[in-house]
Structures are given as structure tokens and as C-alpha cells.
Motif scaffolding. Structure first.
Motif, short mmCIF file in Angstrom:
data_model
loop_
_atom_site.label_atom_id
_atom_site.label_comp_id
_atom_site.label_asym_id
_atom_site.label_seq_id
_atom_site.Cartn_x
_atom_site.Cartn_y
_atom_site.Cartn_z
N ASN A 35 0.81 -1.23 0.00
CA ASN A 35 0.00 0.00 0.00
C ASN A 35 0.84 1.28 0.00
O ASN A 35 0.53 2.23 -0.70
CB ASN A 35 -0.91 0.05 1.23
N ARG A 36 1.87 1.31 0.84
CA ARG A 36 2.61 2.55 1.03
C ARG A 36 4.10 2.44 0.73
O ARG A 36 4.82 3.41 0.86
CB ARG A 36 2.41 3.06 2.46
N ASP A 37 4.60 1.28 0.37
CA ASP A 37 6.05 1.16 0.18
C ASP A 37 6.47 1.12 -1.29
O ASP A 37 7.56 0.70 -1.62
CB ASP A 37 6.60 -0.06 0.93
N PHE A 38 5.62 1.63 -2.17
CA PHE A 38 5.94 1.69 -3.60
C PHE A 38 7.06 2.68 -3.89
O PHE A 38 7.64 2.65 -4.97
CB PHE A 38 4.69 2.07 -4.41
N LEU A 39 7.38 3.53 -2.91
CA LEU A 39 8.48 4.47 -3.11
C LEU A 39 9.84 3.80 -2.88
O LEU A 39 10.88 4.40 -3.14
CB LEU A 39 8.33 5.69 -2.21
N VAL A 40 9.82 2.58 -2.36
CA VAL A 40 11.07 1.83 -2.20
C VAL A 40 11.51 1.43 -3.60
O VAL A 40 10.82 0.67 -4.28
CB VAL A 40 10.86 0.58 -1.31
N ARG A 41 12.63 1.97 -4.02
CA ARG A 41 13.11 1.68 -5.36
C ARG A 41 14.59 2.01 -5.44
O ARG A 41 15.14 2.65 -4.56
CB ARG A 41 12.32 2.45 -6.41
N GLY A 42 15.20 1.54 -6.49
CA GLY A 42 16.59 1.89 -6.74
C GLY A 42 17.58 0.81 -6.39
O GLY A 42 17.32 -0.05 -5.55
N GLN A 43 18.71 0.88 -7.07
CA GLN A 43 19.75 -0.12 -6.87
C GLN A 43 20.35 -0.04 -5.47
O GLN A 43 20.81 -1.04 -4.95
CB GLN A 43 20.85 0.05 -7.92
N GLY A 44 20.34 1.14 -4.87
CA GLY A 44 20.88 1.28 -3.52
C GLY A 44 20.17 0.37 -2.54
O GLY A 44 20.80 -0.31 -1.73
N PHE A 45 18.84 0.36 -2.61
CA PHE A 45 18.05 -0.51 -1.73
C PHE A 45 18.39 -1.98 -1.99
O PHE A 45 18.61 -2.75 -1.06
CB PHE A 45 16.55 -0.28 -1.94
N LYS A 102 8.00 12.97 5.82
CA LYS A 102 7.54 11.70 5.24
C LYS A 102 6.97 10.78 6.31
O LYS A 102 5.93 10.14 6.11
CB LYS A 102 8.69 10.98 4.54
N GLU A 103 7.64 10.73 7.47
CA GLU A 103 7.17 9.89 8.57
C GLU A 103 5.83 10.37 9.09
O GLU A 103 4.94 9.57 9.37
CB GLU A 103 8.21 9.85 9.69
N GLU A 105 8.35 13.33 -3.66
CA GLU A 105 8.84 12.52 -2.54
C GLU A 105 10.31 12.76 -2.27
O GLU A 105 10.74 12.84 -1.12
CB GLU A 105 8.58 11.03 -2.84
N GLY A 106 11.10 12.93 -3.31
CA GLY A 106 12.53 13.16 -3.15
C GLY A 106 12.87 14.52 -2.55
O GLY A 106 13.99 14.74 -2.08
N LEU A 107 11.91 15.43 -2.54
CA LEU A 107 12.16 16.79 -2.04
C LEU A 107 11.71 16.99 -0.59
O LEU A 107 11.98 18.03 0.00
CB LEU A 107 11.42 17.80 -2.94
N VAL A 110 -3.44 8.42 -7.37
CA VAL A 110 -2.82 9.69 -6.99
C VAL A 110 -1.47 9.45 -6.33
O VAL A 110 -0.47 10.06 -6.71
CB VAL A 110 -3.75 10.50 -6.04
N ILE A 111 -1.42 8.59 -5.33
CA ILE A 111 -0.20 8.41 -4.55
C ILE A 111 0.93 7.78 -5.37
O ILE A 111 2.10 8.00 -5.09
CB ILE A 111 -0.50 7.59 -3.26
N ARG A 112 0.58 7.05 -6.42
CA ARG A 112 1.61 6.44 -7.27
C ARG A 112 1.84 7.23 -8.56
O ARG A 112 2.51 6.76 -9.46
CB ARG A 112 1.22 5.00 -7.62
N SER A 113 1.30 8.43 -8.61
CA SER A 113 1.45 9.26 -9.81
C SER A 113 2.87 9.82 -9.91
O SER A 113 3.59 9.95 -8.92
CB SER A 113 0.44 10.40 -9.80
N TRP A 114 3.24 10.19 -11.11
CA TRP A 114 4.57 10.75 -11.36
C TRP A 114 4.84 11.99 -10.52
O TRP A 114 5.91 12.10 -9.92
CB TRP A 114 4.71 11.01 -12.87
N PRO A 115 3.90 12.97 -10.43
CA PRO A 115 4.19 14.16 -9.61
C PRO A 115 4.47 13.83 -8.14
O PRO A 115 5.39 14.37 -7.54
CB PRO A 115 2.93 15.02 -9.75
N VAL A 116 3.69 12.91 -7.57
CA VAL A 116 3.90 12.54 -6.17
C VAL A 116 5.25 11.86 -6.00
O VAL A 116 6.00 12.14 -5.06
CB VAL A 116 2.75 11.66 -5.63
N MET A 117 5.59 10.99 -6.92
CA MET A 117 6.87 10.30 -6.82
C MET A 117 8.04 11.28 -6.96
O MET A 117 9.07 11.12 -6.31
CB MET A 117 6.96 9.17 -7.83
N CYS A 118 7.88 12.31 -7.77
CA CYS A 118 8.93 13.32 -7.91
C CYS A 118 9.04 14.17 -6.64
O CYS A 118 10.15 14.48 -6.18
CB CYS A 118 8.66 14.23 -9.10
#
Length: 168
Positions: A10-20, A81-82, A73-75, A63-71
Motif C-alpha cells: 500500500n505505502r512502500d511503492f516508493l522503495v526503489r533503486g539499486q541502492g536498496f 515523510k514519517e 517525494e525526493g524533495l 494519486v499516490i503512485r502518480s509521477w508528480p507525487v513520486m517526484c
């Protein structure tokens, strides 16, 4: 060793990237993946995409998985975030409780998997067999083993129960 796979919830779709992946040893599989075991093709997915009658959740998911929200998130700071995550979890628990109550008192069940969406996993949109023999999903936290009438013999949907003492 065993292969470790990570499917977004539900909420961990922002977990991404080779670092993880490098830090944890997990392979991020996003919305799911297919593998073969014991001669069966199995799809693992979170399951929220099968709850089509839950219109408010599907809107939230878009909405929460949309491109603007994902962008954005990094800011945002970790502290913010918590706080957002805590608030979303509280709202989610209340919404789930309301949906469960509506299912009991009014017979309105927006909480379960849509039968058509489940069939589509196995037969595709045009009813062409997908070759799956099984699918494993969670999200609704109601443990179930459901036979599926599909092109593949012995096709089944396995729904996982809650990971934590009934807190869906």
C-alpha cells in the motif's frame, strides 16, 4: 542461497533503486512478478489492483503512485515523510474498519477481490490464457485458497492473511 523479492504494498511503492537492492539483497519487483516452481507458473502481486469495487482506494492508489507525487517525494524531509505515513496509516485503518462495517451491516462489499479482475489474471482481457497456474496476493488480509476456472488446469488464487495479529 534463496532469491529475495520485494513487491510493493500500500505505502512502500516508493522503495526503489539499486541502492536498496544492494543494501538489502532484495530484488524490487514493483507491482509483481511471475516465476516457475514445481512445473507451475505463479504470479505474485500485492492484490490491491484486484479490488476494483473499492473506488476510493483505487483513486488514492492512482494519486499516490502518480509521477508528480513520486517526484515530490525526493524533495520532502524524512521527518515530514514519517508524519505523512503515520497519518495515511491512521486514515487507512479507519477506512478499512468502515468498509468492514458496511460489508456486515449493509451488505456492501468493496473490500474483496473483483471476480472479473481475478479471472483476467488467468485468462487475460481477451480470454487468451496467460499460462498462469497460480497467483499469490495479499492486501485484503483474509486468508483464502480459491480454485479458478481458467484455461490452466488446477489454477488457484492464494490470498495471504494478515502479517500482524489482525491489523489489516
Amino acid at each position: 542461497g534463496a532469491e529475495l523479492n520485494f513487491v510493493w504494498g500500500n505505502r512502500d511503492f516508493l522503495v526503489r533503486g539499486q541502492g536498496f537492492e544492494q543494501r538489502t539483497g532484495f530484488k524490487i519487483r514493483g507491482n509483481g512478478y511471475v516465476f516457475e516452481a514445481a512445473g507451475r507458473r505463479v504470479r505474485v502481486l500485492h492484490g490491491d489492483e484486484l479490488c476494483l469495487a473499492d473506488v476510493s482506494y483505487q483513486r488514492f492508489r492512482r494519486v499516490i503512485r502518480s509521477w508528480p507525487v513520486m517526484c515530490l517525494e525526493g524533495l520532502v524531509s524524512l521527518k515530514l515523510k514519517e508524519r505523512i505515513a503515520t497519518r495515511l496509516r491512521r486514515v487507512s485503518k479507519k477506512a478499512v474498519a468502515n468498509k468492514q462495517e458496511a460489508a456486515k451491516t449493509k451488505g456492501i462489499n468493496s473490500f474483496g477481490f473483483d471476480d472479473g479482475a481475478v479471472q483476467e489474471l488467468f485468462l487475460g482481457k481477451d480470454e487468451t490464457p496467460t499460462g498462469l497456474n497460480a497467483a499469490v496476493a495479499g492486501h485484503i488480509h483474509c486468508e483464502e485458497r480459491r480454485p479458478i476456472k481458467a484455461a490452466a488446469e488446477d489454477a488457484e488464487l492464494f490470498v495471504l492473511g494478515s502479517w500482524d495479529d489482525g491489523e489489516a
